[in-house]
Design a protein around this motif. Structure first.
Motif, PDB file in Angstrom:
ATOM      1  N   ASP A 126     -12.490   7.010  -5.115  1.00 26.47           N
ATOM      2  CA  ASP A 126     -13.341   6.612  -3.995  1.00 26.47           C
ATOM      3  C   ASP A 126     -12.527   6.570  -2.709  1.00 26.47           C
ATOM      4  OD1 ASP A 126     -14.727   4.392  -2.184  1.00 26.47           O
ATOM      5  OD2 ASP A 126     -16.222   5.248  -3.509  1.00 26.47           O
ATOM      6  N   ILE A 127     -12.875   7.441  -1.762  1.00 26.64           N
ATOM      7  CA  ILE A 127     -12.107   7.562  -0.521  1.00 26.64           C
ATOM      8  C   ILE A 127     -12.112   6.258   0.268  1.00 26.64           C
ATOM      9  CG2 ILE A 127     -11.922   8.773   1.679  1.00 26.64           C
ATOM     10  CD1 ILE A 127     -13.178  11.194   0.402  1.00 26.64           C
ATOM     11  N   ALA A 128     -13.291   5.667   0.444  1.00 28.06           N
ATOM     12  CA  ALA A 128     -13.417   4.479   1.283  1.00 28.06           C
ATOM     13  C   ALA A 128     -12.574   3.320   0.761  1.00 28.06           C
ATOM     14  CB  ALA A 128     -14.887   4.068   1.390  1.00 28.06           C
ATOM     15  N   PHE A 129     -12.706   3.028  -0.524  1.00 27.63           N
ATOM     16  CA  PHE A 129     -11.947   1.920  -1.110  1.00 27.63           C
ATOM     17  C   PHE A 129     -10.449   2.195  -1.082  1.00 27.63           C
ATOM     18  CE2 PHE A 129     -15.516  -0.131  -3.729  1.00 27.63           C
ATOM     19  CZ  PHE A 129     -15.526  -1.245  -2.911  1.00 27.63           C
ATOM     20  N   ALA A 130     -10.043   3.407  -1.476  1.00 28.27           N
ATOM     21  CA  ALA A 130      -8.622   3.741  -1.559  1.00 28.27           C
ATOM     22  C   ALA A 130      -7.953   3.678  -0.183  1.00 28.27           C
ATOM     23  CB  ALA A 130      -8.448   5.136  -2.167  1.00 28.27           C
ATOM     24  N   ILE A 131      -8.606   4.253   0.820  1.00 28.63           N
ATOM     25  CA  ILE A 131      -8.048   4.215   2.170  1.00 28.63           C
ATOM     26  C   ILE A 131      -8.059   2.795   2.717  1.00 28.63           C
ATOM     27  CG2 ILE A 131      -8.502   4.902   4.564  1.00 28.63           C
ATOM     28  CD1 ILE A 131      -9.217   7.649   3.561  1.00 28.63           C
ATOM     29  N   GLY A 132      -9.098   2.037   2.361  1.00 25.21           N
ATOM     30  CA  GLY A 132      -9.173   0.646   2.802  1.00 25.21           C
ATOM     31  C   GLY A 132      -7.979  -0.161   2.315  1.00 25.21           C
ATOM     32  N   ILE A 133      -7.591   0.027   1.034  1.00 26.24           N
ATOM     33  CA  ILE A 133      -6.421  -0.662   0.486  1.00 26.24           C
ATOM     34  C   ILE A 133      -5.148  -0.179   1.167  1.00 26.24           C
ATOM     35  CG2 ILE A 133      -5.000  -0.999  -1.578  1.00 26.24           C
ATOM     36  CD1 ILE A 133      -7.599  -2.537  -1.682  1.00 26.24           C
ATOM     37  N   LEU A 134      -5.023   1.136   1.341  1.00 21.13           N
ATOM     38  CA  LEU A 134      -3.823   1.708   1.957  1.00 21.13           C
ATOM     39  C   LEU A 134      -3.636   1.199   3.393  1.00 21.13           C
ATOM     40  CD1 LEU A 134      -1.578   3.718   1.134  1.00 21.13           C
ATOM     41  CD2 LEU A 134      -2.885   5.499   2.305  1.00 21.13           C
ATOM     42  N   SER A 135      -4.741   1.026   4.109  1.00 14.29           N
ATOM     43  CA  SER A 135      -4.674   0.588   5.507  1.00 14.29           C
ATOM     44  C   SER A 135      -4.143  -0.839   5.647  1.00 14.29           C
ATOM     45  CB  SER A 135      -6.063   0.694   6.158  1.00 14.29           C
ATOM     46  OG  SER A 135      -6.946  -0.258   5.600  1.00 14.29           O
ATOM     47  N   LEU A 136      -4.257  -1.633   4.574  1.00  8.95           N
ATOM     48  CA  LEU A 136      -3.761  -3.015   4.619  1.00  8.95           C
ATOM     49  C   LEU A 136      -2.245  -3.070   4.773  1.00  8.95           C
ATOM     50  CD1 LEU A 136      -5.896  -4.619   1.745  1.00  8.95           C
ATOM     51  CD2 LEU A 136      -6.293  -4.783   4.201  1.00  8.95           C
ATOM     52  N   LEU A 137      -1.569  -1.959   4.452  1.00  5.52           N
ATOM     53  CA  LEU A 137      -0.109  -1.921   4.518  1.00  5.52           C
ATOM     54  C   LEU A 137       0.406  -1.532   5.893  1.00  5.52           C
ATOM     55  CD1 LEU A 137       0.355  -0.238   1.047  1.00  5.52           C
ATOM     56  CD2 LEU A 137       1.093  -2.545   1.638  1.00  5.52           C
ATOM     57  N   GLY A 138      -0.517  -1.170   6.803  1.00  7.94           N
ATOM     58  CA  GLY A 138      -0.143  -0.888   8.192  1.00  7.94           C
ATOM     59  C   GLY A 138       0.943   0.158   8.337  1.00  7.94           C
ATOM     60  N   ASN A 139       1.980  -0.162   9.174  1.00  5.98           N
ATOM     61  CA  ASN A 139       3.014   0.829   9.477  1.00  5.98           C
ATOM     62  C   ASN A 139       4.074   0.971   8.391  1.00  5.98           C
ATOM     63  OD1 ASN A 139       4.448  -1.520   9.755  1.00  5.98           O
ATOM     64  ND2 ASN A 139       5.072  -1.176  11.872  1.00  5.98           N
ATOM     65  N   LYS A 140       3.862   0.319   7.253  1.00  5.23           N
ATOM     66  CA  LYS A 140       4.761   0.532   6.123  1.00  5.23           C
ATOM     67  C   LYS A 140       4.509   1.903   5.484  1.00  5.23           C
ATOM     68  CE  LYS A 140       5.189  -4.361   4.806  1.00  5.23           C
ATOM     69  NZ  LYS A 140       6.656  -4.463   4.952  1.00  5.23           N
ATOM     70  N   ILE A 141       3.361   2.481   5.809  1.00  7.76           N
ATOM     71  CA  ILE A 141       2.948   3.734   5.181  1.00  7.76           C
ATOM     72  C   ILE A 141       2.957   4.872   6.205  1.00  7.76           C
ATOM     73  CG2 ILE A 141       1.073   4.915   3.983  1.00  7.76           C
ATOM     74  CD1 ILE A 141       2.421   2.698   2.366  1.00  7.76           C
ATOM     75  N   PRO A 142       3.687   5.965   5.940  1.00  8.75           N
ATOM     76  CA  PRO A 142       3.687   7.113   6.857  1.00  8.75           C
ATOM     77  C   PRO A 142       2.352   7.852   6.838  1.00  8.75           C
ATOM     78  CG  PRO A 142       4.891   7.643   4.856  1.00  8.75           C
ATOM     79  CD  PRO A 142       4.570   6.173   4.784  1.00  8.75           C
ATOM     80  N   VAL A 143       2.057   8.510   7.929  1.00 12.27           N
ATOM     81  CA  VAL A 143       0.803   9.255   8.044  1.00 12.27           C
ATOM     82  C   VAL A 143       0.673  10.297   6.937  1.00 12.27           C
ATOM     83  CG1 VAL A 143      -0.489  10.874   9.497  1.00 12.27           C
ATOM     84  CG2 VAL A 143       0.636   8.906  10.533  1.00 12.27           C
ATOM     85  N   SER A 144       1.791  10.926   6.570  1.00  9.76           N
ATOM     86  CA  SER A 144       1.749  11.978   5.546  1.00  9.76           C
ATOM     87  C   SER A 144       1.206  11.465   4.216  1.00  9.76           C
ATOM     88  CB  SER A 144       3.149  12.572   5.340  1.00  9.76           C
ATOM     89  OG  SER A 144       4.075  11.561   5.013  1.00  9.76           O
ATOM     90  N   LEU A 145       1.459  10.191   3.901  1.00 15.66           N
ATOM     91  CA  LEU A 145       0.943   9.628   2.655  1.00 15.66           C
ATOM     92  C   LEU A 145      -0.562   9.412   2.749  1.00 15.66           C
ATOM     93  CD1 LEU A 145       1.994   8.684  -0.131  1.00 15.66           C
ATOM     94  CD2 LEU A 145       1.971   6.351   0.772  1.00 15.66           C
TER      95      LEU A 145
END
Length: 384
Positions: A126-145
């Protein structure tokens, strides 16, 4: 890696949409098991024409969701992560593994049973849920991921769409199917003739949807077909493809998917609900999503890199890919959609939905904790 304006818009709408989706799911489960349960369930079975409200949401409004997925896939193919074969192989490989391994695990638990038809349930992300969780990590996650996860989920959705078209169609009325495909052919000719009036494509899409609805093939498939019939051109913000994609983001994220969530998570938990975890289909769903998804995504992506078919972006490492693998186990929209097509027994459908939510919750928590522990603040430009 440069994040385009449209990708940022897509990411932000899915990010907020994931939160809305979570709230709607919780509200729906609470109401379904409350004093208002009977009235709440009756709401979704309220007759509208020859069918009920839930039917029109699943077969009507969800076609618009599929149209958005098709437009996003088209964008990825022409100008996004899938536009360069070498770069596209990484998410494609991950997506293939993320579909195949969960399906095999589910099949292993359900071979020879009346629930083996649910093999497609743990295949989607599920795109919405998965991206929602990933967004909680803010700048810890590079755009490429984030781009890798988005491409992975979109490919997963395409796989689910193909699965629905090929294996979850029981009776085909070829005359209606032929008319629908003929309309699609006309729309493709209009595309080649450079017809740019969006209203003509939407009218053709509605006619195509109507005949597909009465053909036996699931009508939502027309959303994807229509997306590829609409001219992409150069993909600039002046094209009708861009305008439609940009316009659909918010209605889909904040109206259509929430309605789907509310109507399809009306799950009644019986007194012995915990006994359902031992059912073969429950084990297939949970093991398929929680274990099969990360195992398949990481293994196939790793093999693609080792065989030198592609390479890992500099900002990424295998620990981050493992984290995304777990987030890939967050299933909702497509998995519930396949559940409705795979089973007829209301009890099995109800329990399968609950298992999808449980498995998604476990996958989301593991993925979030894993990425938080294995990611440092990135100096790369990130999407917030």
């Amino acid at each position: 890696m440069k994040a385009t304006k449209l990708f940022i818009s897509f990411f932000e709408s899915e990010k907020a949409g994931g939160l809305v989706l979570l709230i709607c799911s919780v509200i729906s489960i609470i109401l379904s098991n409350s004093y208002f349960s009977e009235s709440y369930l009756a709401l979704w079975h309220y007759p509208i024409g020859n069918h009920n409200a839930e039917y029109w949401i699943n077969d009507g409004l969800m076609t618009i969701f599929f149209l958005l997925i098709g437009l996003e896939l088209e964008r990825e193919i022409y100008t996004g992560e899938l536009s360069k074969i070498s770069a596209a192989i990484l998410p494609i490989s991950g997506a293939l593994g993320g579909m195949l391994i969960p399906a095999l695990l589910y099949f292993g638990f359900n071979f020879g049973t009346n629930t083996q038809s649910g093999i497609g349930i743990p295949m989607a992300t599920d795109i919405a849920f998965a991206i929602g969780i990933l967004s909680l990590l803010g700048n810890k996650i590079p755009v490429s991921l984030k781009v890798f996860l988005t491409a992975l989920a979109v490919i997963d959705d395409l796989g689910a769409i193909i699965l629905i078209a090929l294996f979850y169609t029981k009776t085909i009325y070829f005359s209606n199917l032929l008319i629908s495909l003929s309309v699609f052919g006309i729309l493709l000719i209009m595309n080649r003739l450079k017809v740019k009036r969006l209203i003509l494509y939407l009218i053709g899409g509605f006619i195509m949807w109507y005949f597909m609805l009465n053909s036996g093939v699931h009508a939502t498939i027309t959303g994807v077909l229509l997306a590829f019939a609409i001219p992409y051109q150069d993909g600039s913000d002046k094209t009708i493809s861009y305008k439609l994609l940009h316009w659909l983001h918010k209605p889909v994220a904040f109206i259509i998917i929430p309605l789907f969530a509310l109507s399809n998570t009306a799950i009644i938990l019986g007194k012995d609900w915990y006994n359902n975890f031992s059912e073969s289909y429950s084990l297939g769903i949970i093991f398929g999503l929680v274990i099969g998804k990360p195992l398949g995504i990481v293994t196939f992506a790793f093999l693609a890199v080792k065989l030198k078919l592609t390479e890992l972006p500099k900002e990424l490492n295998w620990k981050k890919i493992v984290g995304v693998g777990f987030l890939g186990g967050i299933a909702f929209t497509m998995s519930i959609f396949v559940t409705l097509l795979a089973f007829e027994d209301p009890k099995i459908i109800n329990n399968s939905k609950f298992m999808i939510l449980i498995a998604s919750l476990i996958s989301g928590i593991i993925g979030y904790v894993w990425l938080k522990q294995n990611s440092k603040s990135s100096n790369n430009k990130s999407i917030k």
